[in-house]
Design an enzyme around this catalytic site. Structure first.
Site, mmCIF file in Angstrom:
data_model
loop_
_atom_site.group_PDB
_atom_site.id
_atom_site.type_symbol
_atom_site.label_atom_id
_atom_site.label_comp_id
_atom_site.label_asym_id
_atom_site.label_seq_id
_atom_site.Cartn_x
_atom_site.Cartn_y
_atom_site.Cartn_z
ATOM 1 N N GLU A 45 30.730 -32.666 -31.493
ATOM 2 C CA GLU A 45 30.148 -34.020 -31.558
ATOM 3 C C GLU A 45 30.116 -34.621 -32.968
ATOM 4 O OE1 GLU A 45 26.345 -33.689 -29.569
ATOM 5 O OE2 GLU A 45 27.282 -33.246 -27.633
ATOM 6 N N GLU B 78 31.924 -28.973 -20.340
ATOM 7 C CA GLU B 78 30.508 -29.073 -19.934
ATOM 8 C C GLU B 78 30.351 -30.009 -18.739
ATOM 9 O OE1 GLU B 78 28.046 -30.185 -23.299
ATOM 10 O OE2 GLU B 78 29.195 -28.938 -24.679
HETATM 11 C C1 XIL Z 1 22.101 -28.866 -23.912
HETATM 12 C C2 XIL Z 1 21.475 -27.787 -23.038
HETATM 13 O O1 XIL Z 1 22.008 -27.896 -21.755
HETATM 14 C C3 XIL Z 1 19.977 -27.925 -23.009
HETATM 15 O O2 XIL Z 1 19.383 -26.821 -22.330
HETATM 16 C C4 XIL Z 1 19.411 -28.016 -24.421
HETATM 17 O O3 XIL Z 1 18.024 -28.272 -24.370
HETATM 18 C C5 XIL Z 1 20.113 -29.094 -25.216
HETATM 19 O O4 XIL Z 1 21.515 -28.869 -25.195
HETATM 20 N N1 XIL Z 1 26.297 -31.305 -25.442
HETATM 21 C C6 XIL Z 1 26.418 -29.980 -25.797
HETATM 22 C C7 XIL Z 1 25.511 -28.973 -25.191
HETATM 23 O O5 XIL Z 1 27.365 -29.628 -26.526
HETATM 24 O O6 XIL Z 1 25.261 -27.904 -26.057
HETATM 25 C C8 XIL Z 1 24.224 -29.596 -24.734
HETATM 26 O O7 XIL Z 1 23.467 -28.602 -24.052
HETATM 27 C C9 XIL Z 1 24.478 -30.789 -23.851
HETATM 28 C C10 XIL Z 1 25.258 -31.847 -24.597
#
Ligand code: XIL
Length: 336
Positions: A136, A244
């Site tokens: 990101e 994701e």
């Molecule tokens: C999120 C997790 O799912 C949550 O449990 C945590 O509280 C915050 O992070 N982008 C990413 C992930 O790269 O690591 C994130 O995961 C969601 C957005």
């Protein structure tokens, strides 16, 4: 029918790409554990390998959860994605602070990062096939290219290249990934390609783009955007990992919170959207090397707390009881 009940998602997609899920340590038993063993051949720690979790203090690592994941993966023929080294979230402040409480120098942060990467790679590179090296780093605001973060401020404008080189020096085999969300949206796609072109021109060891794929059932531009993005990234010579994925029932700006269950209309639309998305993934199987869901079943998803805290969502292929949803059936319903 019995045969269908046994149908494994990962097996069905064996000749296409890996099928993954984000996991927590409590997912390895019960229904979640069964789903993992049956349908997935890749896992990503949802949180356990983030800098702040695995290395909370300068002299203290907490490997317990990540080790448990590795043990589960090993005993079930599953590989892991490593998530993530450099991110603006879930990184402890000690990384950026010197012993006098001031902002740490470039040299100090580089030394800490290098040490961290070495320790994590040494411990997990036998099971990790891809690292989300930088997560990101692109700015969402129009007209701005990079996100202003402590990493960038301290390490300098070429920090992304530096970080990829640090990871490459510790793991020469795994795919090194630049991971982000909304990077199939036209404007962020342009920014991402701009960044990648510079990185590649300078010889940065970046192998793949991670498309996070936090999507929803209402986005009518998704399929066109996705195809264009895959083609653009592939034209740069990069592979694509879907890192994701979830398909929320709610448009991102929809903050309503009055549903106890998904409606039939939502479930049908979700099945259609998943069907369309996976058709695109299959069409581009030469370029797409893994597809990871950000969770296993609707029993638990981070979307239950984001972007609306405490609002139940149902973004995955298995329902809250672990049963296959219509979306699952559509994703495996192809003959090619
Ligand atoms: C999120 C997790 O799912 C949550 O449990 C945590 O509280 C915050 O992070 N982008 C990413 C992930 O790269 O690591 C994130 O995961 C969601 C957005």
């Amino acid at each position: 029918m019995t045969q269908d009940n046994k149908l494994s998602l990962a097996e069905k997609y064996w000749d296409y790409f890996k099928i993954g899920a984000a996991v927590n340590v409590n997912d390895f038993s019960g229904i979640q554990g069964e789903l993992l063993k049956t349908h997935f051949n890749s896992i990503t720690a949802e949180n356990a390998m983030k800098f702040g979790e695995i290395h909370p203090e300068e002299d203290r690592y907490d490997f317990e959860k990540a080790d448990a994941m590795k043990t589960f993966a090993k005993s079930n023929n599953i590989l892991m994605r490593g998530h993530t080294f450099v991110w603006h979230n879930q990184t402890s402040n000690w990384v950026f602070t010197d012993k006098n409480g001031r902002e740490a120098s470039r040299e100090l942060v580089l030394e800490r990062l290098t040490q961290h990467v070495k320790i994590i790679c040494d411990r997990y590179k036998d099971i990790v096939y891809a690292w989300d090296v930088v997560n990101e780093a692109i700015e969402d605001k129009s007209g701005q290219q990079y996100r202003e973060t402590a990493w960038r401020r301290i390490l300098g404008a070429d920090y992304i290249q530096t970080v990829f080189e640090i990871v490459k020096a510790q793991d020469r085999k795994a795919a090194l990934v630049y991971n982000d969300y909304n990077n199939e949206h036209p404007e962020k796609l342009e920014k991402t390609c701009h960044m990648l072109e510079i990185l590649l021109k300078n010889g940065t060891p970046v192998d793949s783009v991670g498309i996070q794929a936090h999507w929803n059932i209402r986005d009518i531009s998704l399929i066109d955007n996705l195809k264009r993005a895959i083609e653009r990234y592939a034209a740069l010579g990069l592979k694509i990992q879907v890192t994701e994925m979830d398909v929320s029932m709610f448009d991102f700006n929809d903050r309503r919170n009055d549903l106890k269950l998904p409606t039939d209309e939502m479930l049908e639309l979700q099945a259609q959207v998943y069907d369309d998305i996976f058709s695109v993934f299959r069409q581009y199987k030469e370029h797409v090397t893994s597809v990871t869901f950000w969770g296993i079943s609707d029993a638990y998803t981070w979307k239950d707390n984001f972007p609306v805290f405490g609002r139940k969502d149902w973004p995955l292929l298995f329902n809250v009881s672990g049963a296959k949803k219509a979306a699952f059936d559509r994703v495996v319903d192809f003959y090619e």
